[in-house]
Design a protein around this motif. Structure first.
Motif, PDB file in Angstrom:
ATOM      1  N   THR A   6       1.302  -1.489  -0.203  1.00 17.28           N
ATOM      2  CA  THR A   6       0.040   0.182  -0.193  1.00 17.28           C
ATOM      3  C   THR A   6       0.534   1.685  -0.225  1.00 17.28           C
ATOM      4  OG1 THR A   6      -1.813  -1.171   0.772  1.00 17.28           O
ATOM      5  CG2 THR A   6      -1.663   1.153   1.531  1.00 17.28           C
ATOM      6  N   ILE A   7       0.459   1.867  -1.290  1.00 19.50           N
ATOM      7  CA  ILE A   7       1.292   3.362  -1.307  1.00 19.50           C
ATOM      8  C   ILE A   7       0.382   5.053   0.026  1.00 19.50           C
ATOM      9  CG2 ILE A   7       2.504   5.415  -2.486  1.00 19.50           C
ATOM     10  CD1 ILE A   7       3.132   2.374  -2.659  1.00 19.50           C
ATOM     11  N   ALA A   8       0.988   4.849   1.113  1.00 20.48           N
ATOM     12  CA  ALA A   8       0.318   5.754   2.026  1.00 20.48           C
ATOM     13  C   ALA A   8       0.883   6.801   1.944  1.00 20.48           C
ATOM     14  CB  ALA A   8      -0.847   4.809   2.934  1.00 20.48           C
ATOM     15  N   ASN A   9       0.016   8.062   2.330  1.00 19.06           N
ATOM     16  CA  ASN A   9      -0.070   9.437   3.549  1.00 19.06           C
ATOM     17  C   ASN A   9      -1.035   9.947   3.590  1.00 19.06           C
ATOM     18  OD1 ASN A   9       1.463  11.417   4.313  1.00 19.06           O
ATOM     19  ND2 ASN A   9       3.880  11.163   3.359  1.00 19.06           N
ATOM     20  N   GLY A  15       3.495  12.667  -3.828  1.00 20.06           N
ATOM     21  CA  GLY A  15       4.219  11.574  -5.563  1.00 20.06           C
ATOM     22  C   GLY A  15       3.453  10.651  -4.776  1.00 20.06           C
ATOM     23  N   LYS A  16       2.268  10.442  -4.254  1.00 21.90           N
ATOM     24  CA  LYS A  16       1.962   9.096  -3.725  1.00 21.90           C
ATOM     25  C   LYS A  16       1.200   8.438  -5.138  1.00 21.90           C
ATOM     26  CE  LYS A  16      -1.879   9.135  -0.939  1.00 21.90           C
ATOM     27  NZ  LYS A  16      -1.643  10.793  -1.009  1.00 21.90           N
ATOM     28  N   VAL A 148       7.430  10.619   1.084  1.00 20.60           N
ATOM     29  CA  VAL A 148       7.251  12.258   1.915  1.00 20.60           C
ATOM     30  C   VAL A 148       8.348  12.809   0.662  1.00 20.60           C
ATOM     31  CG1 VAL A 148       8.839  13.006   4.422  1.00 20.60           C
ATOM     32  CG2 VAL A 148       7.496  10.588   4.436  1.00 20.60           C
ATOM     33  N   GLN A 149       8.163  13.769   0.482  1.00 22.47           N
ATOM     34  CA  GLN A 149       8.240  14.996   0.239  1.00 22.47           C
ATOM     35  C   GLN A 149       9.528  15.496   0.537  1.00 22.47           C
ATOM     36  OE1 GLN A 149       6.234  16.164   1.837  1.00 22.47           O
ATOM     37  NE2 GLN A 149       4.696  18.007   1.125  1.00 22.47           N
ATOM     38  N   CYS A 150      10.876  16.104  -0.035  1.00 19.64           N
ATOM     39  CA  CYS A 150      11.692  16.749   0.678  1.00 19.64           C
ATOM     40  C   CYS A 150      11.354  18.396   0.271  1.00 19.64           C
ATOM     41  CB  CYS A 150      13.644  16.528  -0.152  1.00 19.64           C
ATOM     42  SG  CYS A 150      13.994  14.622  -0.027  1.00 19.64           S
ATOM     43  N   ILE A 178       6.189  -1.811   7.111  1.00 24.34           N
ATOM     44  CA  ILE A 178       6.963  -0.779   7.068  1.00 24.34           C
ATOM     45  C   ILE A 178       8.075  -1.243   5.936  1.00 24.34           C
ATOM     46  CG2 ILE A 178       7.562   1.689   7.085  1.00 24.34           C
ATOM     47  CD1 ILE A 178       6.924   1.819   9.603  1.00 24.34           C
ATOM     48  N   GLU A 179       7.525  -0.819   4.445  1.00 23.96           N
ATOM     49  CA  GLU A 179       8.423  -1.638   2.902  1.00 23.96           C
ATOM     50  C   GLU A 179       9.149  -0.586   3.000  1.00 23.96           C
ATOM     51  OE1 GLU A 179       9.691  -4.417   0.464  1.00 23.96           O
ATOM     52  OE2 GLU A 179       7.761  -3.919   2.100  1.00 23.96           O
ATOM     53  N   GLY A 180       9.023   1.101   3.549  1.00 26.94           N
ATOM     54  CA  GLY A 180       9.958   2.192   3.806  1.00 26.94           C
ATOM     55  C   GLY A 180       9.664   2.886   3.126  1.00 26.94           C
ATOM     56  N   ILE A 181      10.254   4.122   3.428  1.00 30.72           N
ATOM     57  CA  ILE A 181      10.025   5.546   3.324  1.00 30.72           C
ATOM     58  C   ILE A 181      10.723   6.191   2.292  1.00 30.72           C
ATOM     59  CG2 ILE A 181      10.261   8.036   4.515  1.00 30.72           C
ATOM     60  CD1 ILE A 181      10.089   6.595   7.031  1.00 30.72           C
ATOM     61  N   LEU A 182      10.026   6.833   1.147  1.00 32.69           N
ATOM     62  CA  LEU A 182      10.293   6.393  -0.171  1.00 32.69           C
ATOM     63  C   LEU A 182      10.391   8.838  -0.291  1.00 32.69           C
ATOM     64  CD1 LEU A 182      11.257   6.553  -3.381  1.00 32.69           C
ATOM     65  CD2 LEU A 182       8.917   6.635  -3.304  1.00 32.69           C
TER      66      LEU A 182
END
Length: 272
Positions: A6-9, A15-16, A148-150, A178-182
């Motif tokens: 799942t892509i979530a924020n 950029g989800k 997470v945007q820079c 948590i697969e990871g923070i991108l």
């Protein structure tokens, strides 16, 4: 058995949907049969791979509310190995219609569990909220990828999302990881972008992907013609970034269709 990510924020503009579309397309290009599930009423993932949401007769809404068979709803995209479970504006009403449904948090899980053996990866794009549909997506998933945007306020709301993940893990889906923070929208020319990378990586350590998504005009242009960026401009930094991300996830999950010794591509300067 396929892996569900799942892509979530709940924060918008991170950029989800871009990540959901282009990660799914990258897996497909690497010859992994992939299903993109559009769980956002805005249906941007649906239109982003060239399907008109207004032309959708059945989608994720009908599967969740009317118990339509997902196998009959899935659409094959123009990208080989990439399939879509589409969305439409009808999904707006789903949370109200499902509020009294028994096991309402597990409806999507039941739908996708029936498809696991048909796909190598199932990627779910969520709306920018922490409502019932997003909770369904987290309950159905093996892992969650957090873009997470820079930019300033990058960590705004991230604590709330991590708390929601913790609640879902403790009450509904104990296997959720948590697969990871991108890190997305990175521009190495900006001091702020570099500052955010330097703050986020030490704080979250191994949870942060090595791959960073650079700001890239091709990533913004591709959805306007209904294509993933790898189909629009395979040589762009956006396409290469998402291929690197797919390879990083494959290596992490010990998938074997690619050469495990293959290194990620050093992009050098970001493309504008």
């Amino acid at each position: 058995m396929g892996k569900i990510i799942t892509i979530a924020n709940q924060k918008g503009g991170v950029g989800k949907t871009t990540t959901a579309i282009n990660l799914a397309a990258s897996f497909a290009v690497l010859e992994y049969k992939t299903l993109l599930v559009d769980a956002d009423p805005q249906a941007n993932a649906t239109s982003g791979i060239g399907i008109d949401p207004k032309a959708i007769q059945q989608g994720i809404y009908e599967c969740m509310v009317n118990e339509a068979q997902a196998a009959n709803v899935i659409i094959e995209s123009d990208t080989p190995n990439l399939f879509l479970l589409p969305s439409s504006m009808d999904l707006v009403g789903a949370e109200i219609e499902l509020v009294n449904h028994p096991n309402r948090e597990k409806i999507m899980k039941k739908i996708l569990d029936e498809l696991r053996n048909e796909f190598d990866f199932i990627i779910i794009d969520c709306s920018p909220s922490l409502g019932l549909i997003t909770v369904n997506a987290l309950t159905a998933a093996d892992s969650v990828l957090i873009p997470v945007q820079c930019e300033y306020f990058a960590l705004e709301g991230l604590g709330k999302l991590l708390n929601t993940i913790k609640i879902v893990r403790s009450r509904i889906n104990s296997d959720l990881e948590i697969e990871g923070i991108l890190l997305t929208m990175y521009d190495q020319r900006l001091r702020l972008s570099n500052q955010m990378v330097n703050e986020i990586k030490p704080h979250f350590e191994d949870l942060v992907f090595n791959t960073i998504i650079h700001r890239n005009t091709k990533l913004g242009e591709a959805p306007t013609i209904g294509k993933p960026v790898i189909s629009y401009d395979a040589d762009s930094s956006g396409a290469l970034n998402y291929l690197n991300l797919a390879r990083e996830i494959l290596q992490k999950n010990k998938k074997t269709k690619i050469d495990e010794t293959e290194k990620t591509i050093d992009l050098g300067e970001s493309e504008n």
